[in-house]
Design an enzyme around this catalytic site. Structure first.
Site, PDB file in Angstrom:
ATOM      1  N   HIS A 359      37.112  -6.670  28.617  1.00 33.70           N
ATOM      2  CA  HIS A 359      37.181  -6.006  29.286  1.00 33.70           C
ATOM      3  C   HIS A 359      38.800  -5.036  28.945  1.00 33.70           C
ATOM      4  O   HIS A 359      38.390  -4.192  28.160  1.00 33.70           O
ATOM      5  CB  HIS A 359      37.965  -6.197  30.780  1.00 33.70           C
ATOM      6  N   GLY A 360      38.936  -6.176  27.766  1.00 34.52           N
ATOM      7  CA  GLY A 360      40.338  -5.718  27.607  1.00 34.52           C
ATOM      8  C   GLY A 360      41.553  -6.426  27.277  1.00 34.52           C
ATOM      9  O   GLY A 360      41.614  -7.631  28.757  1.00 34.52           O
TER      10      GLY A 360
END
Length: 466
Positions: A359-360
């Site tokens: 996701h990051g």
């Protein structure tokens, strides 16, 4: 064109970039429908890839396709040159490039502020590229060597052609937001093999009713999101007045913020579901009922009631972002378990960490997915207690089931604040405002689970043959 779109974007409260994305995203439905009329497998590969590339260009600009080409090229070269180790090499190369793009674009901040970029589509593409390489590497393993069911089903004996690979990676119906699917299924769909081969008894099923249902669901989800979001903005967590509210008010606001945000994802996945169903790729076989009915499970990425009314945190990966959860189970969780051993908290934590990185690299993502591992582990303790008393005391078993439901409701909506606000300061401020209750309770259950260990149910001994 930008000036013409500004009034329309302003009327629904989004930026021009987001409006452009939404229009291209909605266009995947008619574009996917037209794929049904492409006459040959080769044509379907070219159509899938070219339409995905064109819609990406219209949505994100020319640079988006350059970003997609890099991991696609690396993955394909590794399959050709280093088949034995192509899976693990592609895994690290794909995630490495994705992380670099996350850091460069800071996409989480853009999404949080109502912006958009190609990183979301790159996230989906990365999983496709990795699974294709892993399955091609699995093709070297002899079937009798204790392959898992998923490995037997999806392994690739021969390398896909460049055209097949191009169509698989950029197929427009799943390119923007998923669902993730397997190369084996994509090849069978384009070549009309396996479950996609129509017979006299079971002709190709009509996709129109389930497509309409998914479109109506998308409209309801977006309407509910637009109605609720002004009442529960994320900015409230950093306001000084919020800190002076009562504990129960803060807990309720956390729940409503998480509840509101989820409808945005339900909308996105409903559009994807409609697109994949109408193309035919979402078909997953026939039911065992009489008469048999077509199933569209491959297109499904969320079970809304399953999420909102989950009786256990363990159920959440089965009903939320379903295809990504399946990917994580096949390509991370199960592959970390040694033969003859059972999966434990390490495998769960590692899987959730990979999900967070995907996701990051924001602290909020990391905290949320570590919290998720704790949440699921604590819920498993409650479930073991339920199972232990179910045959002895139905009232106590029902009480524990209700406790597990409340536990899931509390910890999920407490934890997801990190996923939404992203920053360390805002995440900790939100958690601190309710005295870290959603972190403490799972840890308490884990400790109690090591103290109160219910006896395992005794398996009946097999009768000896007379």
């Amino acid at each position: 064109m930008e000036l013409q779109m500004e009034p329309m974007a302003a009327s629904i409260g989004v930026s021009v970039a987001v409006l452009r994305f939404l229009l291209c995203f909605a266009a995947t439905i008619p574009v996917s429908f037209l794929a049904r009329f492409v006459p040959s497998a080769l044509g379907r590969h070219l159509y899938a890839g070219l339409t995905g590339a064109v819609l990406s260009y219209l949505s994100f600009g020319f640079s988006s396709n350059l970003h997609f080409i890099i991991p696609m090229t690396i993955g394909y070269l590794l399959m050709v040159l280093f088949r034995k180790h192509c899976g693990i090499l592609t895994f690290f190369a794909g995630f490495g490039y994705l992380i670099g793009c996350h850091v460069y674009y800071m996409s989480g901040d853009a999404w949080k502020e109502g912006g958009i970029d190609a990183t979301g589509a790159l996230m989906v593409l990365t999983l496709k590229v990795i699974s294709c390489a892993i399955n091609y590497g699995d093709g070297l393993i002899k079937e009798e060597e204790n392959l898992r069911e998923a490995q037997k089903k999806y392994r690739l004996i021969k390398c896909p052609s460049i055209i097949e690979y191009f169509g698989y990676c950029l197929c427009c119906g799943t390119h923007f937001a998923g669902p993730v699917y397997e190369m084996k299924d994509y090849l069978d769909w384009t070549e009309r093999k396996g479950i996609w081969a129509p017979t006299k008894d079971k002709p190709a099923p009509s996709p129109f009713l389930p497509t309409i249902r998914a479109i109506i669901q998308a409209g309801v989800c977006m309407g509910l999101y637009l109605y609720l979001v002004p009442y529960f903005p994320l900015s409230r967590f950093s306001e000084p007045e919020f800190q002076h509210c009562s504990f129960w008010h803060k807990l309720f606001y956390q729940y409503m913020s998480g509840f509101t945000a989820r409808w945005k994802y339900y909308f996105i996945w409903s559009i994807s579901e409609a697109s994949v169903i109408i193309s035919g790729l979402g078909f997953s076989g026939w039911s065992d009922s009489s008469p048999p009915k077509p199933k569209w499970d491959s297109a499904k990425n969320v079970d809304i009631l399953g999420v909102e009314l989950a009786k256990s945190s363990v159920q959440l990966p089965l009903v939320w972002n379903i295809q990504v959860s399946t990917w994580l189970r096949y390509y991370v969780y199960e592959r970390l378990v040694k033969k003859g051993k059972k999966a434990g908290f390490f495998q769960l934590l590692a899987t959730q960490t990979i999900s967070a990185i995907w996701h990051g690299l924001y602290p909020g993502y990391i905290i949320f997915f570590v919290q998720s591992a704790l949440m699921i582990a604590g819920s498993r303790v409650l479930y073991r207690w339920q199972q232990a008393v179910s045959s002895k005391n139905s009232l106590l078993a029902n009480l524990l089931t209700f406790v597990n439901f409340l536990y899931t409701l509390l910890v999920l909506n407490y934890s997801c604040i990190g996923f939404m606000v992203l920053s360390l300061e805002e995440t900790l401020a939100s958690y601190r405002s309710v005295y870290f209750v959603g972190t403490i309770i799972p840890i308490v259950f884990l400790i109690l689970g090591n103290i109160i260990k219910p006896a395992r149910p005794v398996k009946p001994k097999a009768r000896k043959a007379e």
